[in-house]
Design a protein around this motif. Structure first.
Motif, PDB file in Angstrom:
ATOM      1  N   ILE A   1       0.842  -1.199   0.000  1.00 23.16           N
ATOM      2  CA  ILE A   1       0.000   0.000   0.000  1.00 23.16           C
ATOM      3  C   ILE A   1       0.876   1.246   0.000  1.00 23.16           C
ATOM      4  O   ILE A   1       0.750   2.117  -0.858  1.00 23.16           O
ATOM      5  CB  ILE A   1      -0.949   0.022   1.219  1.00 23.16           C
ATOM      6  CG1 ILE A   1      -1.904  -1.179   1.170  1.00 23.16           C
ATOM      7  CG2 ILE A   1      -1.719   1.341   1.280  1.00 23.16           C
ATOM      8  CD1 ILE A   1      -2.742  -1.340   2.423  1.00 23.16           C
ATOM      9  N   ALA A   2       1.806   1.309   0.969  1.00 27.02           N
ATOM     10  CA  ALA A   2       2.696   2.465   1.089  1.00 27.02           C
ATOM     11  C   ALA A   2       3.852   2.104   2.014  1.00 27.02           C
ATOM     12  O   ALA A   2       3.826   1.082   2.704  1.00 27.02           O
ATOM     13  CB  ALA A   2       1.950   3.681   1.619  1.00 27.02           C
ATOM     14  N   ALA A   3       4.869   2.968   2.011  1.00 25.47           N
ATOM     15  CA  ALA A   3       6.027   2.756   2.875  1.00 25.47           C
ATOM     16  C   ALA A   3       6.268   4.005   3.719  1.00 25.47           C
ATOM     17  O   ALA A   3       6.477   5.099   3.178  1.00 25.47           O
ATOM     18  CB  ALA A   3       7.268   2.450   2.038  1.00 25.47           C
ATOM     19  N   GLU A   4       6.167   3.859   5.038  1.00 24.75           N
ATOM     20  CA  GLU A   4       6.568   4.939   5.933  1.00 24.75           C
ATOM     21  C   GLU A   4       8.089   4.962   5.922  1.00 24.75           C
ATOM     22  O   GLU A   4       8.732   3.964   6.267  1.00 24.75           O
ATOM     23  CB  GLU A   4       6.034   4.689   7.340  1.00 24.75           C
ATOM     24  CG  GLU A   4       4.517   4.676   7.426  1.00 24.75           C
ATOM     25  CD  GLU A   4       4.029   4.395   8.830  1.00 24.75           C
ATOM     26  OE1 GLU A   4       4.873   4.351   9.760  1.00 24.75           O
ATOM     27  OE2 GLU A   4       2.812   4.198   9.009  1.00 24.75           O
ATOM     28  N   THR A   5       8.665   6.087   5.532  1.00 25.81           N
ATOM     29  CA  THR A   5      10.095   6.141   5.233  1.00 25.81           C
ATOM     30  C   THR A   5      10.785   7.275   5.978  1.00 25.81           C
ATOM     31  O   THR A   5      10.292   8.411   5.996  1.00 25.81           O
ATOM     32  CB  THR A   5      10.303   6.370   3.715  1.00 25.81           C
ATOM     33  OG1 THR A   5       9.504   5.451   2.990  1.00 25.81           O
ATOM     34  CG2 THR A   5      11.761   6.204   3.335  1.00 25.81           C
ATOM     35  N   VAL A   6      11.929   6.943   6.580  1.00 29.30           N
ATOM     36  CA  VAL A   6      12.789   7.945   7.205  1.00 29.30           C
ATOM     37  C   VAL A   6      14.223   7.676   6.745  1.00 29.30           C
ATOM     38  O   VAL A   6      14.690   6.535   6.822  1.00 29.30           O
ATOM     39  CB  VAL A   6      12.735   7.879   8.750  1.00 29.30           C
ATOM     40  CG1 VAL A   6      13.592   8.993   9.349  1.00 29.30           C
ATOM     41  CG2 VAL A   6      11.318   7.960   9.262  1.00 29.30           C
TER      42      VAL A   6
END
Length: 365
Positions: free
Chosen positions: A319-324
């Motif tokens: 769905i999506a990637a939470e990215t830091v």
């Protein structure tokens, strides 16, 4: 898995010593006679990455899991290996199974360690091994050509394209050009992969020097490094004997030993970095209370492809990637700080992964 590679070279150049050091085992019999390695030995070792420990500390992770390198110690090849001399045929087959080749060249003099060619000359040794691999490739192409001709007669379009490429590359290879140095387009290079040629494998020369030359190299390793540069290949100087010593040391004792030799880090670290560059790989991370973990993917990979390195369901249901970014994660003191500072981004299917990215993947299957 980071990548898998095979250690090749002539007998008694330090292959098994290096393998033992890298895997911190005595699985390979490092002895002063040819063919002491009777079966290709396979080992796995953690890829050192100081960023992972930093992330684990910030994330208060219970476990730290590095990505891994798989390494195969392949018995020493000799002149005539492509025709079955020594244990040639068996171990030429073993090389076909690896992603990259670590070609160990002996760059040290030692009267107590015999050399099958009668003297130390890394340039001659490199040419000898390359010639044997090239001869094996030519023989393989000639066999495959017969099969392709039959398929072309049956109007097989894919076989026609493969045959045309084969006929183009066979001449230059017969003239001494290894597959990796052929001038080909990206599409042709991709098609060539289907022939599974030994000389098409990415190559890293490991220049094995004596202990005193570990930090700076010596005249022999300098010649070998210059040869590698001309070929467009990578090289790294390592003292296998030192790596063997380091494998039994930890903490301050290990650091003191490195410092006494004028080294900032083990040769293993340099081999891995060069190997990652050789194969176009990068590292991303996942961090949580249970574990901080490093993962490997290829340069240019999208977020869903990176998710697939963890589990195929992650990629299928992405769905999506939470990215830091790693630097932001550290500067902000962890995930919460990064979120409050607006450094945590939500990336979609087209996002191209960057080295050091810290991910949480959202998916639904």
């Amino acid at each position: 898995m980071g990548f898998n590679c095979g250690i090749v070279g002539l007998p008694n150049v330090g292959k098994s010593t290096l393998f033992n050091a890298l895997t911190n085992t005595a699985a390979a019999a490092a002895a002063n006679y040819p063919f002491c390695t009777i079966e290709p030995n396979v080992g796995r070792l953690p890829v050192p990455d100081p960023r992972l420990d930093v992330l684990a500390k910030l994330g208060k992770s219970a476990k730290v899991i590095p990505t891994q390198l798989e390494i195969k110690d392949i018995a020493g090849l000799v002149r005539g290996a492509s025709k079955g001399e020594g244990l040639g045929n068996k171990f030429l087959g073993a090389i076909r199974e690896v992603d990259a080749v670590l070609h160990v060249l002996r760059c040290f003099e030692d009267d107590d360690v015999t050399h099958v060619e009668g003297g130390v000359d890394p340039l001659r040794d490199a040419e000898l091994i390359e010639t044997e691999l090239l001869l094996a490739d030519i023989e393989s192409l000639e066999r495959q050509k017969e099969s392709l001709i039959k398929r072309v007669r049956g109007q097989d379009k894919e076989a026609k394209a493969r045959l045309e490429l084969l006929e183009r590359v066979l001449g230059p290879m017969q003239d001494g050009t290894p597959a990796r140095r052929l001038a080909l387009s990206a599409d042709e290079r991709g098609l060539l992969k289907g022939f599974n040629l030994l000389t098409d494998k990415p190559l890293l020369y490991v220049l094995n020097v004596e202990e005193a030359s570990a930090a700076t190299g010596n005249a022999l390793s300098a010649k070998a490094a210059a040869m590698a540069e001309v070929q467009g290949a990578r090289s790294v100087v390592v003292a296998a004997a030192i790596e063997a010593e380091l494998s039994g040391l930890e903490g301050e004792e290990r650091a003191e030993y490195l410092a006494s030799l004028g080294l900032d880090e083990p040769g293993l670290n340099r081999v891995i970095r060069e190997g990652y560059g050789l194969l176009g790989l990068l590292t991303f991370f996942t961090v949580g209370p249970k574990e901080a973990r490093a993962w490997t993917t290829h340069q240019g990979a999208t977020a869903p492809e990176a998710a697939g390195e963890i589990h195929t369901d992650f990629q299928k249901g992405f769905i999506a990637a939470e990215t830091v970014a790693y630097a932001d994660y550290v500067a902000c003191g962890g995930e919460q700080g990064a979120k409050e500072a607006g450094k945590l981004r939500l990336e979609g299917r087209d996002y191209v992964v960057k080295d050091g990215d810290v991910f949480h993947f959202r998916f639904n299957v």
